[in-house]
Design a protein around this motif. Structure first.
Motif, PDB file in Angstrom:
ATOM      1  N   PRO A 147       0.805  -1.227   0.000  1.00 47.23           N
ATOM      2  CA  PRO A 147       0.000   0.000   0.000  1.00 47.23           C
ATOM      3  C   PRO A 147       0.836   1.274   0.000  1.00 47.23           C
ATOM      4  O   PRO A 147       0.393   2.307  -0.509  1.00 47.23           O
ATOM      5  CB  PRO A 147      -0.835  -0.117   1.279  1.00 47.23           C
ATOM      6  CG  PRO A 147      -0.104  -1.101   2.136  1.00 47.23           C
ATOM      7  CD  PRO A 147       0.552  -2.051   1.192  1.00 47.23           C
ATOM      8  N   CYS A 163      -5.308  -1.476   2.817  1.00 44.94           N
ATOM      9  CA  CYS A 163      -4.989  -0.285   3.608  1.00 44.94           C
ATOM     10  C   CYS A 163      -4.301  -0.706   4.899  1.00 44.94           C
ATOM     11  O   CYS A 163      -4.703  -1.692   5.529  1.00 44.94           O
ATOM     12  CB  CYS A 163      -6.254   0.508   3.919  1.00 44.94           C
ATOM     13  SG  CYS A 163      -7.133   1.084   2.446  1.00 44.94           S
ATOM     14  N   ILE A 169      -5.157   5.405   1.571  1.00 39.96           N
ATOM     15  CA  ILE A 169      -4.285   4.944   0.503  1.00 39.96           C
ATOM     16  C   ILE A 169      -4.156   6.076  -0.512  1.00 39.96           C
ATOM     17  O   ILE A 169      -5.018   6.966  -0.574  1.00 39.96           O
ATOM     18  CB  ILE A 169      -4.839   3.662  -0.156  1.00 39.96           C
ATOM     19  CG1 ILE A 169      -3.739   2.902  -0.883  1.00 39.96           C
ATOM     20  CG2 ILE A 169      -6.014   3.980  -1.081  1.00 39.96           C
ATOM     21  CD1 ILE A 169      -4.079   1.456  -1.165  1.00 39.96           C
TER      22      ILE A 169
END
Length: 212
Positions: free
Chosen positions: A42, A105, A113
């Motif tokens: 991420p 996330c 994100i």
């Protein structure tokens, strides 16, 4: 001299190119049912998106779809990973191949994100939808606000822990002559389906011979 080496398929070539281009940002790559799904770190969500678009072996010039996913209760509660993910479906019009990209996330309580609107402008309304329905915040989005629910809506209705009745209800107040919000007045109850059939419903087999 004849060779026994099998030719490399289009899917294998794409897999190799994805592994090479994504390198340090790639967490996993799965090939199933003729499709490739990659999971991205991420922290490198936007950087990986740029590689997917600009690498000459990939050329994913079109973002077909972007959505949020809530994995709470997934696999009958056995899921041990992060709760919220963002999934993209990408298409290369030039090279005629597709890929599914997933990024989890890092924070379950406040999922954040990077936005990919700078990579694919079509992500704009998709990211607003994921923010509205799942509460996922897209850093760098030019206009991150609700798109499907009302501006005064409380919560995010596609989260697994969101109550079916919601938290507030909206109605017109004749005394104030305006629309107001108030706590939900619908009592919580468990609804069990009842099936009622009329007498003689369906075909009757009484008296018929049984044929094997």
């Amino acid at each position: 001299m004849p060779t026994t080496d099998a030719p490399i398929t289009v899917l294998q070539a794409l897999e190799s190119a994805l592994r090479d281009a994504l390198a340090d940002s790639l967490r996993s790559l799965v090939v199933r049912l003729g499709e490739i799904t990659v999971e991205i770190d991420p922290a490198m969500h936007e950087a990986a998106a740029l590689r997917l678009r600009d690498d000459p072996r990939l050329r994913f010039d079109t973002m077909v779809d972007l959505c949020g996913v809530d994995y709470a209760g997934y696999r009958d509660g056995d899921w041990q990973g992060r709760r919220f993910a963002v999934v993209l479906h990408l298409l290369s019009v030039e090279l005629n191949h597709r890929v599914r990209v997933r990024s989890f996330c890092a924070d379950d309580e406040f999922p954040v994100i990077a936005s990919v609107t700078g990579v694919w402008p079509t992500a704009d309304w998709f990211e607003r939808e994921a923010f509205d329905l799942y509460g996922i915040v897209f850093e760098g989005h030019p206009d991150l606000r609700r798109i499907l629910t009302d501006y005064g809506f409380v919560g995010h209705p596609f989260r697994k822990d969101f109550p079916v009745s919601g938290y507030v209800e909206m109605r017109y107040d004749p005394e104030q002559q305006r629309v107001i919000y108030q706590p939900v007045t619908i009592p919580a109850r468990e609804i069990v389906q009842r099936v009622i059939r009329e007498e003689g419903y369906g075909p009757s087999y009484e008296g018929r011979e049984h044929r094997g």
